[in-house]
Design a protein around this motif. Structure first.
Motif, PDB file in Angstrom:
ATOM      1  N   VAL A 108      -3.488 -12.761   4.681  1.00 14.16           N
ATOM      2  CA  VAL A 108      -3.274 -11.619   3.678  1.00 14.16           C
ATOM      3  C   VAL A 108      -3.856 -10.303   4.454  1.00 14.16           C
ATOM      4  O   VAL A 108      -3.278  -9.038   3.971  1.00 14.16           O
ATOM      5  N   THR A 109      -4.682 -10.339   5.420  1.00 18.12           N
ATOM      6  CA  THR A 109      -5.082  -9.058   5.913  1.00 18.12           C
ATOM      7  C   THR A 109      -4.043  -8.302   6.700  1.00 18.12           C
ATOM      8  O   THR A 109      -3.842  -7.116   6.652  1.00 18.12           O
ATOM      9  N   VAL A 110      -3.317  -9.103   7.465  1.00 19.51           N
ATOM     10  CA  VAL A 110      -2.052  -8.435   8.385  1.00 19.51           C
ATOM     11  C   VAL A 110      -1.039  -7.951   7.429  1.00 19.51           C
ATOM     12  O   VAL A 110      -0.468  -6.812   7.566  1.00 19.51           O
ATOM     13  N   VAL A 111      -0.886  -8.657   6.405  1.00 21.11           N
ATOM     14  CA  VAL A 111       0.257  -8.069   5.338  1.00 21.11           C
ATOM     15  C   VAL A 111      -0.368  -6.876   4.731  1.00 21.11           C
ATOM     16  O   VAL A 111       0.669  -6.026   4.566  1.00 21.11           O
ATOM     17  N   THR A 112      -1.532  -6.908   4.115  1.00 19.78           N
ATOM     18  CA  THR A 112      -1.836  -5.605   3.341  1.00 19.78           C
ATOM     19  C   THR A 112      -1.953  -4.312   4.345  1.00 19.78           C
ATOM     20  O   THR A 112      -1.555  -3.390   3.787  1.00 19.78           O
ATOM     21  N   LEU A 113      -2.454  -4.586   5.578  1.00 15.91           N
ATOM     22  CA  LEU A 113      -2.428  -3.436   6.452  1.00 15.91           C
ATOM     23  C   LEU A 113      -1.068  -2.834   6.673  1.00 15.91           C
ATOM     24  O   LEU A 113      -0.922  -1.803   6.888  1.00 15.91           O
ATOM     25  N   ILE A 114      -0.184  -3.732   7.007  1.00 18.24           N
ATOM     26  CA  ILE A 114       1.169  -3.174   7.047  1.00 18.24           C
ATOM     27  C   ILE A 114       1.733  -2.515   6.109  1.00 18.24           C
ATOM     28  O   ILE A 114       2.382  -1.524   6.283  1.00 18.24           O
ATOM     29  N   TRP A 115       1.496  -2.975   4.763  1.00 22.06           N
ATOM     30  CA  TRP A 115       2.094  -2.413   3.607  1.00 22.06           C
ATOM     31  C   TRP A 115       1.064  -1.019   3.182  1.00 22.06           C
ATOM     32  O   TRP A 115       1.700  -0.286   2.691  1.00 22.06           O
ATOM     33  N   SER A 131       1.809   4.605   2.815  1.00 24.22           N
ATOM     34  CA  SER A 131       1.046   5.819   2.993  1.00 24.22           C
ATOM     35  C   SER A 131       1.809   7.212   2.805  1.00 24.22           C
ATOM     36  O   SER A 131       2.771   7.415   2.938  1.00 24.22           O
ATOM     37  N   PRO A 132       1.079   7.764   1.808  1.00 26.38           N
ATOM     38  CA  PRO A 132       1.966   9.126   1.540  1.00 26.38           C
ATOM     39  C   PRO A 132       1.910  10.079   2.533  1.00 26.38           C
ATOM     40  O   PRO A 132       2.579  11.228   2.278  1.00 26.38           O
ATOM     41  N   ASP A 133       1.162  10.158   3.586  1.00 23.69           N
ATOM     42  CA  ASP A 133       1.319  10.866   4.668  1.00 23.69           C
ATOM     43  C   ASP A 133       2.331  10.459   5.782  1.00 23.69           C
ATOM     44  O   ASP A 133       3.200  11.322   5.857  1.00 23.69           O
ATOM     45  N   ARG A 134       2.022   9.311   6.251  1.00 29.37           N
ATOM     46  CA  ARG A 134       2.925   9.047   7.567  1.00 29.37           C
ATOM     47  C   ARG A 134       3.844   7.880   7.435  1.00 29.37           C
ATOM     48  O   ARG A 134       4.715   7.292   8.234  1.00 29.37           O
ATOM     49  N   GLY A 135       3.729   7.193   5.959  1.00 25.90           N
ATOM     50  CA  GLY A 135       4.404   5.747   5.801  1.00 25.90           C
ATOM     51  C   GLY A 135       5.943   6.135   5.597  1.00 25.90           C
ATOM     52  O   GLY A 135       6.323   6.856   5.417  1.00 25.90           O
ATOM     53  N   THR A 174      -1.952   4.956 -11.184  1.00 31.05           N
ATOM     54  CA  THR A 174      -2.247   3.850 -12.039  1.00 31.05           C
ATOM     55  C   THR A 174      -1.015   3.338 -12.576  1.00 31.05           C
ATOM     56  O   THR A 174      -0.895   2.169 -13.021  1.00 31.05           O
ATOM     57  N   THR A 175       0.037   3.928 -12.149  1.00 32.02           N
ATOM     58  CA  THR A 175       1.311   3.721 -12.540  1.00 32.02           C
ATOM     59  C   THR A 175       2.017   2.765 -11.451  1.00 32.02           C
ATOM     60  O   THR A 175       2.665   1.677 -11.675  1.00 32.02           O
ATOM     61  N   TRP A 176       1.817   3.082 -10.419  1.00 34.17           N
ATOM     62  CA  TRP A 176       2.544   2.526  -9.351  1.00 34.17           C
ATOM     63  C   TRP A 176       1.765   1.456  -8.222  1.00 34.17           C
ATOM     64  O   TRP A 176       2.382   0.773  -7.675  1.00 34.17           O
ATOM     65  N   ALA A 177       0.365   1.458  -8.486  1.00 33.19           N
ATOM     66  CA  ALA A 177      -0.292   0.561  -7.689  1.00 33.19           C
ATOM     67  C   ALA A 177       0.065  -0.731  -7.930  1.00 33.19           C
ATOM     68  O   ALA A 177       0.035  -1.804  -6.970  1.00 33.19           O
ATOM     69  N   MET A 178       0.089  -1.273  -9.199  1.00 37.41           N
ATOM     70  CA  MET A 178       0.474  -2.755  -9.543  1.00 37.41           C
ATOM     71  C   MET A 178       1.802  -3.055  -9.004  1.00 37.41           C
ATOM     72  O   MET A 178       1.964  -4.118  -8.188  1.00 37.41           O
ATOM     73  N   PRO A 179       3.023  -2.286  -9.212  1.00 39.83           N
ATOM     74  CA  PRO A 179       4.189  -2.612  -8.615  1.00 39.83           C
ATOM     75  C   PRO A 179       4.055  -2.641  -7.135  1.00 39.83           C
ATOM     76  O   PRO A 179       4.945  -3.646  -6.290  1.00 39.83           O
ATOM     77  N   ALA A 180       3.288  -1.586  -6.366  1.00 46.38           N
ATOM     78  CA  ALA A 180       3.100  -1.819  -5.026  1.00 46.38           C
ATOM     79  C   ALA A 180       2.607  -3.173  -4.568  1.00 46.38           C
ATOM     80  O   ALA A 180       3.076  -3.609  -3.667  1.00 46.38           O
ATOM     81  N   THR A 219       4.297  -6.107  -2.355  1.00 43.94           N
ATOM     82  CA  THR A 219       3.704  -6.782  -1.072  1.00 43.94           C
ATOM     83  C   THR A 219       3.706  -8.283  -1.075  1.00 43.94           C
ATOM     84  O   THR A 219       3.825  -8.977  -0.120  1.00 43.94           O
ATOM     85  N   THR A 220       3.320  -8.773  -2.454  1.00 44.78           N
ATOM     86  CA  THR A 220       3.062 -10.018  -2.534  1.00 44.78           C
ATOM     87  C   THR A 220       4.299 -10.912  -2.413  1.00 44.78           C
ATOM     88  O   THR A 220       4.509 -11.929  -1.749  1.00 44.78           O
ATOM     89  N   VAL A 221       5.498 -10.285  -2.895  1.00 41.94           N
ATOM     90  CA  VAL A 221       6.829 -10.793  -2.808  1.00 41.94           C
ATOM     91  C   VAL A 221       7.285 -10.945  -1.387  1.00 41.94           C
ATOM     92  O   VAL A 221       7.886 -11.912  -0.937  1.00 41.94           O
ATOM     93  N   TRP A 222       7.155  -9.778  -0.836  1.00 40.05           N
ATOM     94  CA  TRP A 222       7.254  -9.808   0.659  1.00 40.05           C
ATOM     95  C   TRP A 222       6.862 -10.642   1.556  1.00 40.05           C
ATOM     96  O   TRP A 222       7.396 -11.361   2.343  1.00 40.05           O
ATOM     97  N   TRP A 223       5.560 -10.795   1.149  1.00 36.45           N
ATOM     98  CA  TRP A 223       4.755 -12.105   1.942  1.00 36.45           C
ATOM     99  C   TRP A 223       5.118 -13.539   1.697  1.00 36.45           C
ATOM    100  O   TRP A 223       5.226 -14.149   2.362  1.00 36.45           O
TER     101      TRP A 223
END
Length: 288
Positions: free
Chosen positions: A115-122, A127-131, A151-157, A161-165
């Motif tokens: 889960v650490t690797v997956v979340t760091l990738i996502w 990232s709003p800067d260099r993502g 607050t709108t997009w955090a849960m879908p994000a 991540t979970t679906v991809w994982w």
């Protein structure tokens, strides 16, 4: 005498499993129920019987209900997508060719990452800067979105991540179910000029009914225990919009040292998962 010897032999084979089952499952579960009726500090020797006070405080705690709502929302968003997408991938990759075998391995690879690797990738992708998504938005002339700070997009994000994982495991289960369907059924349907959609609805879906139930139960149980993605990606924010029930249990027990209160919330989560699983089994049996 023969029956007694056979019974002792069976008990000898079962003994290692029974010891581990009682020691690591039954005993901790019973101890958790006992602790939930106490004011029990994590460190120290303070133990005080308080009866149902932990449960009364839990049901009156707005933070607890917010965590429950977030957890149920996450599960409701994730489980249908996971089941549907896994079935589509299994249908598309159910071919005995090298390219399809390679694609199956690629889709399953993410499932073995921590889960650490997956979340760091996502986190880097979002990232709003260099993502990667930010660069795509800029190339289209759009302003990048700070997904994990919204607050709108955090849960879908977190859902994405979970679906991809986790998509690889249910895909493999559906593939196993598809490969158990006799090919003669499809050949007979083609001879009767049955359309692909009719073959899917009349042969594939009925044959996968038990696999659907298994995948759905596993996904409900798994997604209701969402923890690592939330803790690393958002910490429960912004404004507590992604705080999950397991995160609340963890912080209550190991940060606030209120082990009795955390045990009460854990038992509530167990009841929710148990009821959801039994409901799905009951519905499946009624359909059968």
């Amino acid at each position: 005498m023969v029956r007694l010897r056979d019974g002792l032999s069976a008990l000898a084979f079962l003994a290692p499993f029974l010891v581990f089952y009682l020691l690591f499952l039954v005993y901790p579960f019973g101890l958790g129920i006992w602790i939930s009726f106490h004011d029990w500090e994590l460190v120290g020797s303070f133990r005080e019987w308080i009866g149902l006070w932990n449960y009364e405080d839990m049901f009156a705690d707005p933070q607890f209900w917010r965590a429950v709502r977030n957890t149920l929302t996450f599960a409701a968003m994730t489980v249908p997508v996971m089941v549907g997408l896994a079935l589509l991938l299994a249908l598309g990759l159910n071919r005995q060719t090298r390219i399809h075998g390679a694609l199956r391995a690629i889709f399953f690879t993410s499932n073995v990452l921590s889960v650490t690797v997956v979340t760091l990738i996502w986190i880097m992708v979002l990232s709003p800067d260099r993502g990667l998504i930010a660069q795509l938005f800029r190339s289209l002339g759009l302003e990048p979105i700070a997904f994990l700070a919204s607050t709108t997009w955090a849960m879908p994000a977190i859902v994405a991540t979970t679906v991809w994982w986790g998509i690889g495991f249910p895909m493999i289960l559906f593939l196993a179910g598809l490969q158990q369907i006799p090919g003669e059924l499809y050949e007979a349907a083609r001879l009767d000029n049955a359309s692909p959609w009719r073959r899917f609805t009349r042969i594939t879906l009925p044959a996968l009914r038990r696999t659907f139930v298994l995948v759905a139960i596993l996904q409900v149980i798994g997604q209701l225990q969402i923890f690592g993605q939330v803790l690393i990606m958002t910490g429960g924010g912004p404004s507590q919009s992604t705080r999950s029930l397991v995160q609340t249990i963890y912080e209550t027990g190991f940060a606030d040292w209120q082990l009795g209160y955390a045990s009460a919330m854990s038992l509530f989560l167990f009841v929710v998962m148990f009821v959801a699983s039994m409901a799905q089994l009951y519905i499946a049996r009624q359909e059968d």
